[in-house]
Write a protein that holds these residues in place. Structure first.
Motif, PDB file in Angstrom:
ATOM      1  N   ALA A  66      66.463  20.129  45.869  1.00 51.52           N
ATOM      2  CA  ALA A  66      67.573  20.370  45.846  1.00 51.52           C
ATOM      3  C   ALA A  66      68.794  19.516  45.243  1.00 51.52           C
ATOM      4  CB  ALA A  66      68.358  21.251  46.951  1.00 51.52           C
ATOM      5  N   GLY A  67      69.476  19.499  44.604  1.00 50.69           N
ATOM      6  CA  GLY A  67      70.755  18.989  44.615  1.00 50.69           C
ATOM      7  C   GLY A  67      70.582  18.676  42.880  1.00 50.69           C
ATOM      8  N   ARG A  68      70.894  17.227  42.075  1.00 50.40           N
ATOM      9  CA  ARG A  68      71.745  16.899  41.506  1.00 50.40           C
ATOM     10  C   ARG A  68      70.899  16.924  39.964  1.00 50.40           C
ATOM     11  NH1 ARG A  68      74.057  11.243  42.626  1.00 50.40           N
ATOM     12  NH2 ARG A  68      72.340  10.959  43.656  1.00 50.40           N
ATOM     13  N   TYR A 118      73.199  23.062  40.601  1.00 47.59           N
ATOM     14  CA  TYR A 118      73.563  22.324  41.772  1.00 47.59           C
ATOM     15  C   TYR A 118      75.062  22.247  41.487  1.00 47.59           C
ATOM     16  CZ  TYR A 118      74.250  18.577  45.185  1.00 47.59           C
ATOM     17  OH  TYR A 118      74.581  18.305  46.007  1.00 47.59           O
ATOM     18  N   ARG A 166      78.625  22.769  43.225  1.00 49.43           N
ATOM     19  CA  ARG A 166      78.905  21.693  43.756  1.00 49.43           C
ATOM     20  C   ARG A 166      80.395  21.557  43.025  1.00 49.43           C
ATOM     21  NH1 ARG A 166      77.876  17.074  46.021  1.00 49.43           N
ATOM     22  NH2 ARG A 166      79.736  17.057  46.222  1.00 49.43           N
ATOM     23  N   ILE A 225      63.462  22.932  51.086  1.00 52.10           N
ATOM     24  CA  ILE A 225      63.844  22.145  51.976  1.00 52.10           C
ATOM     25  C   ILE A 225      65.092  22.191  52.310  1.00 52.10           C
ATOM     26  CG2 ILE A 225      63.860  20.369  50.052  1.00 52.10           C
ATOM     27  CD1 ILE A 225      62.707  18.505  53.441  1.00 52.10           C
ATOM     28  N   SER A 265      70.769  20.037  54.032  1.00 51.35           N
ATOM     29  CA  SER A 265      71.460  19.415  54.075  1.00 51.35           C
ATOM     30  C   SER A 265      71.507  17.362  53.978  1.00 51.35           C
ATOM     31  CB  SER A 265      71.408  19.371  55.529  1.00 51.35           C
ATOM     32  OG  SER A 265      71.986  19.580  56.657  1.00 51.35           O
ATOM     33  N   GLU A 272      79.410   8.538  49.666  1.00 49.70           N
ATOM     34  CA  GLU A 272      79.607   8.353  48.937  1.00 49.70           C
ATOM     35  C   GLU A 272      79.051   8.516  47.897  1.00 49.70           C
ATOM     36  OE1 GLU A 272      81.736   4.116  49.087  1.00 49.70           O
ATOM     37  OE2 GLU A 272      82.929   4.738  50.505  1.00 49.70           O
ATOM     38  N   PRO A 273      79.807   9.617  45.874  1.00 51.13           N
ATOM     39  CA  PRO A 273      78.973   9.895  45.796  1.00 51.13           C
ATOM     40  C   PRO A 273      78.426   8.850  44.595  1.00 51.13           C
ATOM     41  CG  PRO A 273      80.853  11.104  45.300  1.00 51.13           C
ATOM     42  CD  PRO A 273      80.541   9.863  46.921  1.00 51.13           C
ATOM     43  N   GLY A 274      76.837   8.861  44.225  1.00 52.95           N
ATOM     44  CA  GLY A 274      76.027   7.460  43.728  1.00 52.95           C
ATOM     45  C   GLY A 274      76.075   6.391  44.300  1.00 52.95           C
ATOM     46  N   GLY A 290      76.085   6.519  48.664  1.00 49.55           N
ATOM     47  CA  GLY A 290      75.614   6.966  49.836  1.00 49.55           C
ATOM     48  C   GLY A 290      76.543   6.586  51.107  1.00 49.55           C
ATOM     49  N   PHE A 311      64.237  18.931  58.627  1.00 51.07           N
ATOM     50  CA  PHE A 311      64.243  17.683  58.765  1.00 51.07           C
ATOM     51  C   PHE A 311      65.472  17.290  59.373  1.00 51.07           C
ATOM     52  CE2 PHE A 311      67.253  16.025  56.308  1.00 51.07           C
ATOM     53  CZ  PHE A 311      68.132  17.221  55.046  1.00 51.07           C
ATOM     54  N   THR A 336      66.075   4.935  60.413  1.00 51.02           N
ATOM     55  CA  THR A 336      66.791   4.933  59.034  1.00 51.02           C
ATOM     56  C   THR A 336      68.421   5.135  59.649  1.00 51.02           C
ATOM     57  OG1 THR A 336      64.798   5.416  57.950  1.00 51.02           O
ATOM     58  CG2 THR A 336      67.059   6.067  57.561  1.00 51.02           C
ATOM     59  N   SER A 338      63.059   6.261  55.619  1.00 59.07           N
ATOM     60  CA  SER A 338      62.884   5.974  54.569  1.00 59.07           C
ATOM     61  C   SER A 338      63.165   4.526  53.971  1.00 59.07           C
ATOM     62  CB  SER A 338      63.822   6.145  53.575  1.00 59.07           C
ATOM     63  OG  SER A 338      63.994   8.004  53.620  1.00 59.07           O
TER      64      SER A 338
HETATM   65  O1  CP3 Z   1      65.732  18.582  48.231  1.00 60.10           O
HETATM   66  C1  CP3 Z   1      66.575  18.192  49.644  1.00 60.10           C
HETATM   67  O2  CP3 Z   1      65.439  17.363  49.464  1.00 60.10           O
HETATM   68  C2  CP3 Z   1      67.440  18.321  49.956  1.00 60.10           C
HETATM   69  C3  CP3 Z   1      68.287  17.856  50.655  1.00 60.10           C
HETATM   70  C4  CP3 Z   1      68.223  16.601  51.521  1.00 60.10           C
HETATM   71  C5  CP3 Z   1      69.408  15.271  50.713  1.00 60.10           C
HETATM   72  N1  CP3 Z   1      69.491  14.161  51.791  1.00 60.10           N
HETATM   73  C6  CP3 Z   1      70.720  16.347  49.952  1.00 60.10           C
HETATM   74  C7  CP3 Z   1      71.745  14.923  49.802  1.00 60.10           C
HETATM   75  C8  CP3 Z   1      67.448  15.576  52.536  1.00 60.10           C
HETATM   76  C9  CP3 Z   1      65.954  15.810  52.766  1.00 60.10           C
HETATM   77  C10 CP3 Z   1      67.853  13.923  52.304  1.00 60.10           C
HETATM   78  C11 CP3 Z   1      67.475  13.002  53.046  1.00 60.10           C
HETATM   79  C12 CP3 Z   1      68.003  12.239  53.154  1.00 60.10           C
HETATM   80  N2  CP3 Z   1      69.355  11.007  53.160  1.00 60.10           N
HETATM   81  C13 CP3 Z   1      67.448  10.429  53.026  1.00 60.10           C
HETATM   82  C14 CP3 Z   1      65.560  10.608  53.645  1.00 60.10           C
HETATM   83  C15 CP3 Z   1      64.843  10.683  52.298  1.00 60.10           C
HETATM   84  C16 CP3 Z   1      65.061   9.791  51.328  1.00 60.10           C
HETATM   85  O3  CP3 Z   1      66.033   9.946  50.246  1.00 60.10           O
HETATM   86  O4  CP3 Z   1      65.053   8.796  51.187  1.00 60.10           O
HETATM   87  C17 CP3 Z   1      68.738   9.666  52.961  1.00 60.10           C
HETATM   88  C18 CP3 Z   1      68.007   8.233  53.417  1.00 60.10           C
HETATM   89  C19 CP3 Z   1      69.361  10.163  52.868  1.00 60.10           C
HETATM   90  C20 CP3 Z   1      70.920   9.380  52.891  1.00 60.10           C
HETATM   91  C21 CP3 Z   1      71.333  10.067  51.778  1.00 60.10           C
HETATM   92  N3  CP3 Z   1      72.223  10.672  51.000  1.00 60.10           N
HETATM   93  C22 CP3 Z   1      71.459   8.592  50.305  1.00 60.10           C
HETATM   94  C23 CP3 Z   1      71.158   7.678  50.739  1.00 60.10           C
HETATM   95  C24 CP3 Z   1      72.146   9.706  49.499  1.00 60.10           C
HETATM   96  C25 CP3 Z   1      72.638   9.292  48.235  1.00 60.10           C
HETATM   97  C26 CP3 Z   1      73.658   8.976  47.629  1.00 60.10           C
HETATM   98  C27 CP3 Z   1      73.992   8.638  46.066  1.00 60.10           C
HETATM   99  O5  CP3 Z   1      74.690   9.813  46.025  1.00 60.10           O
HETATM  100  O6  CP3 Z   1      73.182   8.583  45.729  1.00 60.10           O
HETATM  101  C28 CP3 Z   1      72.817  10.767  50.033  1.00 60.10           C
HETATM  102  C29 CP3 Z   1      73.637  12.183  49.151  1.00 60.10           C
HETATM  103  C30 CP3 Z   1      72.845  12.846  49.487  1.00 60.10           C
HETATM  104  N4  CP3 Z   1      72.303  14.091  50.076  1.00 60.10           N
HETATM  105  C31 CP3 Z   1      73.011  13.507  48.139  1.00 60.10           C
HETATM  106  C32 CP3 Z   1      71.796  15.474  48.232  1.00 60.10           C
HETATM  107  C33 CP3 Z   1      71.974  16.301  47.490  1.00 60.10           C
HETATM  108  C34 CP3 Z   1      73.676  13.666  46.865  1.00 60.10           C
HETATM  109  C35 CP3 Z   1      74.716  13.892  47.423  1.00 60.10           C
HETATM  110  C36 CP3 Z   1      75.385  15.120  45.918  1.00 60.10           C
HETATM  111  O7  CP3 Z   1      75.477  15.746  45.077  1.00 60.10           O
HETATM  112  O8  CP3 Z   1      77.135  14.917  45.574  1.00 60.10           O
END
Ligand code: CP3
Length: 360
Positions: free
Chosen positions: A39-41, A46, A50, A82, A85, A101-103, A105, A151, A157, A216
């Protein structure tokens, strides 16, 4: 408390699904496949939904979180949803002003680094998890026979983000704190274990048919530090699921040296990143646990024959384990062409029944 009678695992909706069967050690006719970060970008639908909105706010809006969770299931025909969240959602719900923060974390402007910072942490009020329960219930009602995976982030982490204040290369401040102030470290990790454990439990009680803990950043630890300073807290997070008959998956990056300790956590399946072949991982674990993984996400942009040959190799090596849930070795990169994921699902589903591929 056991699972409620209307839970999909109890009323029979998901009990015989390929994912749940594989997590219990079985080899269904069709290998189950789903993708971390499906799910996501990578999905235009999505990005459209969003547009302009805040990520964590979307997570706390049940209709939105539910719809985003369903998008990849509809599009790709994966064997599980999944829950949409983030690992930091329970941290936010416990009152810490964390944002994404987009891009970049998760970011916390006032990181947790000292004994007095740790004393500021307050428990998570179970009532705050209501939007999560609602979103899961709505999602499960739509998913029918397809299981939803709940999850949470593993304590290490999660703590790494809180101590560092944001993403970091190798979690140096967190690793320093665990030795310089082991008492505060233990209190912090217990807090993380409890908020994450409550978060995952709420998802399972509301209808998730499996639970995955994401550790992670655990690859930055020595095996000794993992054993002494981290594993007991991961166990504590998993203990929150006690009494609920739900399969539990552990996923971490760079876990090759600590696989036996991960198995000792008592999980039902282990997620493996792309760095070690599944047959090797399975042998290390005495061929005793179902494995999940481990297609290299980098190859999603390779020409199809290259990706296909790699997937064949992953499937072949995965036969060494008692059961195999096909997945990537880490999350879907945002620039992935979603059509490649759909094609991959079709290829994997067709695989074991296609006569020309009996060599598997
Ligand atoms: O399909 C899925 O898995 C959706 C659910 C999900 C998200 N984050 C959505 C998300 C899950 C399972 C996560 C877990 C998560 N979040 C982890 C463990 C998995 C891994 O990747 O190692 C970690 C370390 C995070 C912390 C986190 N949140 C990061 C590193 C980021 C990326 C930041 C970025 O923009 O690159 C996020 C943001 C995030 N979480 C996004 C999504 C869809 C992107 C933000 C957006 O769409 O604006």
């Amino acid at each position: 408390m056991t699972l409620p009678p209307a839970h999909p695992l109890v009323d029979g909706r998901t009990n015989q699904s390929p994912l749940v069967r594989a997590l219990r050690g079985d080899r269904p006719e069709r290998p189950p496949v789903w993708f971390m970060r499906q799910a996501g970008r990578s999905l235009p639908e999505y990005r459209a939904l969003r547009a302009g909105g805040d990520m964590l706010q979307a997570c706390l809006t049940p209709e939105l979180a539910s719809e985003i969770t369903l998008q990849p299931v509809r599009r790709h025909g994966v064997d599980a949803g999944i829950f949409f969240s983030d690992i930091v959602v329970p941290v936010l719900l416990a009152g810490l002003p964390i944002r994404i923060e987009p891009g970049r974390g998760p970011v916390l402007d006032d990181p947790i680094r000292t004994a007095s910072d740790v004393l500021r942490l307050r428990p998570l009020d179970p009532a705050a998890l209501e939007p999560i329960r609602q979103a899961v219930a709505m999602t499960v009602a739509e998913l029918g026979a397809t299981p939803l995976i709940g999850f949470g982030g593993a304590p290490f982490t999660l703590a790494a983000y809180l101590v560092e204040g944001g993403p970091s290369k190798d979690q140096q401040r967190a690793r320093a704190m665990m030795h310089a102030d082991p008492r505060s470290w233990a209190v912090l990790l217990n807090w993380c274990a409890d908020v994450t454990g409550q978060f995952v439990r709420a998802q399972v009680e509301a209808g998730a048919s499996a639970a995955q803990l994401f550790d992670s950043w655990v690859g930055s630890l020595s095996a000794v530090d993992y054993q002494r300073r981290v594993a007991p807290h991961t166990k504590r997070a998993l203990d929150h699921l006690r009494g609920l008959e739900v399969p539990r998956i552990h996923f971490g990056l760079g876990t090759d040296r600590i696989l036996p300790q991960i198995a000792a956590l008592g999980v039902d399946a282990v997620g493996i990143d792309w760095r070690i072949p599944l047959d090797e991982a399975s042998a290390t674990l005495g061929d005793a646990l179902p494995l999940q993984g481990n297609i290299d996400p980098a190859l999603l942009t390779a020409p199809w024959p290259v990706l296909g040959a790699h997937v064949d190799d992953v499937l072949r090596r995965g036969r060494q384990a008692p059961a195999h849930i096909v997945n990537l070795g880490h999350g879907v990169p945002p620039e992935t062409d979603p059509d490649v994921l759909t094609r991959l699902v079709q290829y994997i589903h067709a695989g074991e029944t296609t006569p020309t591929r009996t060599d598997w």
